[in-house]
Design an enzyme around this catalytic site. Structure first.
Site, PDB file in Angstrom:
ATOM      1  N   HIS A 346       0.789  -1.236   0.000  1.00  0.00           N
ATOM      2  CA  HIS A 346       0.000   0.000   0.000  1.00  0.00           C
ATOM      3  C   HIS A 346       0.815   1.276   0.000  1.00  0.00           C
ATOM      4  CE1 HIS A 346      -4.239  -1.228   0.489  1.00  0.00           C
ATOM      5  NE2 HIS A 346      -3.709  -2.334   0.984  1.00  0.00           N
ATOM      6  N   LYS A 534      -9.533  13.817   4.038  1.00  0.00           N
ATOM      7  CA  LYS A 534      -8.644  12.653   4.071  1.00  0.00           C
ATOM      8  C   LYS A 534      -7.774  12.801   5.306  1.00  0.00           C
ATOM      9  CE  LYS A 534      -7.065  13.845  -0.049  1.00  0.00           C
ATOM     10  NZ  LYS A 534      -6.950  12.609  -0.814  1.00  0.00           N
ATOM     11  N   ARG A 535      -6.972  11.776   5.639  1.00  0.00           N
ATOM     12  CA  ARG A 535      -6.084  11.923   6.778  1.00  0.00           C
ATOM     13  C   ARG A 535      -5.154  13.122   6.580  1.00  0.00           C
ATOM     14  NH1 ARG A 535      -5.960   7.825  10.779  1.00  0.00           N
ATOM     15  NH2 ARG A 535      -4.258   9.050  11.659  1.00  0.00           N
ATOM     16  N   LYS A 540       0.102  14.639   1.772  1.00  0.00           N
ATOM     17  CA  LYS A 540      -1.197  14.933   1.160  1.00  0.00           C
ATOM     18  C   LYS A 540      -1.389  16.434   0.926  1.00  0.00           C
ATOM     19  CE  LYS A 540      -3.620  10.809   3.023  1.00  0.00           C
ATOM     20  NZ  LYS A 540      -4.312  10.155   1.893  1.00  0.00           N
ATOM     21  N   THR A 642      -8.560   6.582  -2.682  1.00  0.00           N
ATOM     22  CA  THR A 642      -9.886   6.081  -3.045  1.00  0.00           C
ATOM     23  C   THR A 642     -10.928   7.183  -2.863  1.00  0.00           C
ATOM     24  OG1 THR A 642     -10.062   5.175  -0.801  1.00  0.00           O
ATOM     25  CG2 THR A 642      -9.502   3.625  -2.580  1.00  0.00           C
ATOM     26  N   LYS A 646     -14.504   8.288  -5.043  1.00  0.00           N
ATOM     27  CA  LYS A 646     -15.836   8.572  -4.485  1.00  0.00           C
ATOM     28  C   LYS A 646     -16.339   9.916  -4.991  1.00  0.00           C
ATOM     29  CE  LYS A 646     -14.217   6.290  -0.298  1.00  0.00           C
ATOM     30  NZ  LYS A 646     -13.612   6.592   1.021  1.00  0.00           N
TER      31      LYS A 646
HETATM   32  C1  LIG Z   1     -12.346   6.961   1.370  1.00  0.00           C
HETATM   33  C2  LIG Z   1     -11.990   7.329   2.747  1.00  0.00           C
HETATM   34  C3  LIG Z   1     -10.657   7.588   3.087  1.00  0.00           C
HETATM   35  C4  LIG Z   1      -9.539   7.560   2.066  1.00  0.00           C
HETATM   36  O1  LIG Z   1      -9.431   8.835   1.471  1.00  0.00           O
HETATM   37  P1  LIG Z   1      -8.151   9.244   0.581  1.00  0.00           P
HETATM   38  O2  LIG Z   1      -8.537  10.560   0.024  1.00  0.00           O
HETATM   39  O3  LIG Z   1      -8.036   8.200  -0.483  1.00  0.00           O
HETATM   40  O4  LIG Z   1      -6.980   9.293   1.474  1.00  0.00           O
HETATM   41  C5  LIG Z   1     -10.360   7.939   4.393  1.00  0.00           C
HETATM   42  N1  LIG Z   1     -11.316   8.024   5.332  1.00  0.00           N
HETATM   43  C6  LIG Z   1     -12.621   7.793   5.043  1.00  0.00           C
HETATM   44  C7  LIG Z   1     -13.640   7.926   6.117  1.00  0.00           C
HETATM   45  C8  LIG Z   1     -13.005   7.433   3.747  1.00  0.00           C
HETATM   46  O5  LIG Z   1     -14.284   7.191   3.477  1.00  0.00           O
END
Ligand SMILES: *Cc1c(COP(=O)(O)O)cnc(C)c1O
Length: 802
Positions: A346, A534-535, A540, A642, A646
């Site tokens: 990952h 995101k985190r 990032k 991911t 979305k």
């Molecule tokens: C999809 C998702 C992530 C991953 O987000 P990235 O932008 O790909 O880092 C993290 N936390 C939650 C709650 C998510 O639904």
């Protein structure tokens, strides 16, 4: 059970009163939720039994997805939707005066994950069940999921998460299937039939108790299993401090480690890893042996997939079972093990590569350590034959070196498949990070670009958009998301574009209400909703986003003639509790928000919102309400992402770097339907290798950059003193490792372009439509089919139609 509204109502009332011993009128929301949940779980049960029966009787190969995280979120609405009972239940409840939307809010998120990796595992379970594939999850039933984030004075405060406070209605405890897991102690050798054998003695036992959660497929009768293990203290040892022992054992499944990148270096973490792996594999082998005489055929019937290296002890644990318990020879055991196990990488961030000091590892897991040692010696011997005299290479590739066990090396050597999670990520693995392993076993390496469940992230999260899509192209996309592409045939359908616009507007209004409720701030749904959730992590680059917002603020203030379409910037992010720098960025976002949101001179143009406690249920409200999706990681650093998928599936347009799956999003949606900026991955890697970047040059040459960077320390934020010195220093003293200043100008330009594009409403709606139309590829159904065909060799195994 029930099959219509009247039956549902009668059963619901009866069940509620029987369970809680109070009348319906006295029942609380929680009583009602729990009653409904337990009814649905029972509704699912016959199919659950049938599914297991089917897998057993057909002898089909089954895969177990081992993951230290499963970020499930809520299950009520999702399960109702999947069994096709949403309408019956919602109408029945309505007649009783209960709003299903409100009841849904009662459920706690199952937040047993940090972010993308854990959410991927949850989407995979959904796809496996919905595709009728025999695939199950194995994880840990943490008493406390990822911490709850509160913001106090702009600072992150962490509270223990409490998802089990009212029990988890979906789980079934199976105490009779508990397994004792040994830690500490020593290894004893003995001879049997002339052979040298080993056993682990004087160990301290921790009992692993399974809790099973049904994983319900969409519109099918397949119900797979997510088995989560809980650590318990029985059997109690004699002559020991019982309380201390209880505390120590229970701590193994007490907390999820709130860190998704750093190796914790904690013995408890290693305990968790072995606990998960040993309990899972031993229970899998136990049921395998009920139907099969020989372990030699294991890979024909069982696949074990390890999600990153956290469960990599699956390799020595399976070897231990085959050698010590099943008495196979080394070579046979090794062949069975490598053919059974497959591994997903990952990340290439070096700080995230797990390495365990031998001095911690060996005493805790003495027999497992011995086996890893043997694997390493045999592996190094093979390398020596291939590269005689090349010590440097062998040392670099060894599984144990410099007093440490390298988990990623063990994963590659002990599995038959190694996959990356997006094209560019897999290429970087093959060409750089793991090039030497690729050289000796190229056949193991493959790409599986991540995906997301279009059922949760579109059908459930954005029901009105889903309905409009079905109205436009028919319902087939739900079973076959690639047929979303038919939307492309309606690019000039004014009425469709108008309805899309209205739906987005409605979703933005809902989010605006939520923002008002949570923060007290009014945002304009007509403004561009520009979102980064995101985190929080340096790579990032939330910092790039917030510095650019500071720049916009200054422009609006300083330049009377400056004009732009009004924008609402929305952030959501948890920082790992020990991650000092990330927490400073959260504070900076709040300092900017405070300044901007209280300045009437800019408020018709600019707002900055931070939504606290980002999690799955909040994410479901955010994605459908977004116009611009910020995916701005330093190129080469984000393995896939991911969240980007979305957003795309909900019609947001990506503004991002050519990193991770953003590249494939561009390839699918078309270059004209995405806003790309910044350094490429090869430019970044080239800088790292050859130097040549000097952040100060960008600071001195670009007054915009100088202006915002200076604001970090010159009193621009009243009363914060040297709060942001660390950030300032990272940019100028430490030469800006993540190329924030290098990409600033390009980022500002692309924002200008995106703003202009938004003003052309028709053009924007078309971009949005094209993103939705080409998002089908990013359904985790596609990803899972690829895993099934290329790695696991499993088939769809549907049951008889209900
Ligand atoms: C999809 C998702 C992530 C991953 O987000 P990235 O932008 O790909 O880092 C993290 N936390 C939650 C709650 C998510 O639904």
């Amino acid at each position: 059970m029930f099959s219509n509204k009247e039956e549902f109502k009668a059963l619901f009332l009866q069940r509620l009163e029987m369970t809680y011993g109070k009348s319906f009128n006295d029942s609380t929301k929680w009583d009602q939720f729990h009653t409904l949940g337990s009814m649905i779980r029972e509704y699912i049960s016959p199919d659950w039994i049938q599914t297991n029966e089917r897998y057993r009787s057909t002898g089909t190969k089954q895969v177990y997805y081992l993951s230290i995280e499963f970020l499930l979120g809520r299950l009520l609405r999702h399960n109702l939707m999947n069994i096709g009972m949403e309408e019956v239940v919602s109408n029945g409840l309505k007649e009783l005066g209960i709003d299903l939307d409100e009841l849904e809010e009662v459920e706690a998120d199952a937040g047993l994950g940090n972010g993308g990796l854990g959410r991927l595992a949850a989407c995979f379970l959904d796809s496996l069940a919905s595709l009728n594939m025999p695939g199950h999850g194995c994880g840990i039933r943490y008493k406390h999921g990822l911490f709850e984030q509160k913001i106090v004075d702009g600072y992150q405060v962490e509270l223990p998460e409490q998802w089990l406070r009212h029990g988890h209605v979906w789980e079934v405890r199976k105490a009779d299937l508990a397994i004792n897991i040994p830690f500490w102690g020593t290894v004893e050798s003995y001879t049997e039939k002339g052979g040298l054998r080993f056993r682990h003695v004087d160990a301290e036992m921790i009992t692993a108790v399974p809790y099973d959660i049904p994983v319900v497929g969409y519109n099918t009768n397949t119900v797979n299993t997510l088995r989560l293990w809980s650590a318990e203290p029985s059997p109690y040892p004699i002559n020991k401090d019982i309380l201390k022992y209880k505390r120590e054992t229970e701590s193994v499944s007490e907390f999820l480690y709130p860190d998704d990148t750093h190796d914790e270096g904690k013995i408890l973490r290693l305990k968790q890893q072995y606990f998960l792996v040993s309990a899972s594999i031993r229970s899998i082998i136990r049921s395998y042996k009920r139907n099969h005489a020989s372990l030699l055929k294991l890979p024909q019937y069982i696949g074990l997939h390890i999600n990153d290296t956290h469960p990599v002890l699956a390799i020595p644990e399976l070897m231990r079972i085959l050698l010590d318990e099943e008495k196979l020879g080394w070579d046979q055991a090794w062949e069975v093990t490598t053919k059974t196990i497959s591994y997903t990488n990952h990340t290439t961030l070096s700080e995230a590569l797990e390495k365990w000091p031998i001095r911690l590892f060996q005493p805790l897991l003495p027999r497992i350590y011995m086996i890893i040692n043997e694997i390493n010696e045999r592996f190094c011997k093979d390398l020596w034959l291939r590269y005689p005299g090349d010590w440097e290479r062998i040392e670099a590739m060894a599984i144990i070196a410099h007093g440490k066990v390298k988990m990623a090396h063990l994963a590659i050597v002990g599995s038959h498949s190694v996959n990356g999670v997006a094209k560019i990520h897999t290429d970087i693995l093959k060409q750089r990070e793991m090039v030497r392993f690729f050289e000796i076993s190229p056949e193991k390496f493959n790409n599986k670009t991540n995906g997301i469940s279009h059922r949760r992230w579109l059908l459930k999260a954005n029901p009105r958009l889903a309905a409009l899509i079905t109205e436009t192209i028919g319902p087939s996309w739900v079973g076959n998301p690639s047929s979303l592409s038919h939307l492309g045939e309606h690019l000039n359908d004014q009425s469709l574009l108008g309805q899309m616009n209205a739906i987005k507007r409605g979703n933005k209004e809902s989010l605006a209400l939520k923002i008002k409720e949570k923060t007290g701030i009014t945002v304009d749904p007509a403004s561009i909703f520009d979102v980064q959730v995101k985190r929080l992590h340096a790579y990032k680059r939330q910092l790039l986003n917030i510095l650019h917002i500071m720049h916009l603020y200054k422009q609006i203030k300083d330049d009377q003639s400056f004009n732009m379409h009004p924008r609402t910037f929305i952030f959501g992010a948890k920082a790992s509790p020990g991650y000092y720098y990330a927490k400073k960025i959260i504070k900076l976002i709040h300092a900017v928000a405070d300044k901007v949101n209280h300045d009437p001179k800019v408020n018709d143009k600019l707002k900055v919102i931070f939504l606290e406690n980002y999690r799955v249920s909040l994410a479901e409200e955010i994605f459908p309400a977004t116009d611009i999706s910020e995916q701005i990681s330093t190129a080469s650093k984000e393995a896939s992402g991911t969240g980007n998928m979305k957003f795309m599936m909900n019609g947001a347009v990506t503004l991002g770097t050519l990193d991770g799956a953003n590249i494939e999003i561009m390839e699918k949606a078309g270059e004209e339907n995405i806003f790309v900026f910044g350094l490429s991955a090869s430019e970044v890697l080239n800088y790292y290798q050859n130097g040549g970047y000097h952040s100060r040059e960008y600071y001195h040459l670009d007054t915009r950059i100088r202006n915002v960077v200076d604001s970090l320390g010159n009193g621009f934020f009243p009363g914060v003193g040297d709060e942001f010195e660390t950030i300032y220093d990272s940019l100028l003293m430490q030469n800006d490792q993540y190329f924030v200043l290098r990409d600033f100008a390009s980022y500002a330009d692309i924002h200008k372009q995106a703003g202009k594009a938004y003003e052309n409403e028709q053009g924007w709606l078309k971009m949005s439509l094209m993103n939705i139309a080409h998002s089908g590829y990013f359904s985790s159904d596609r990803t899972i089919r690829e895993y099934a065909d290329d790695i696991w060799n499993i088939n769809s195994s549907p049951g008889a139609v209900r």
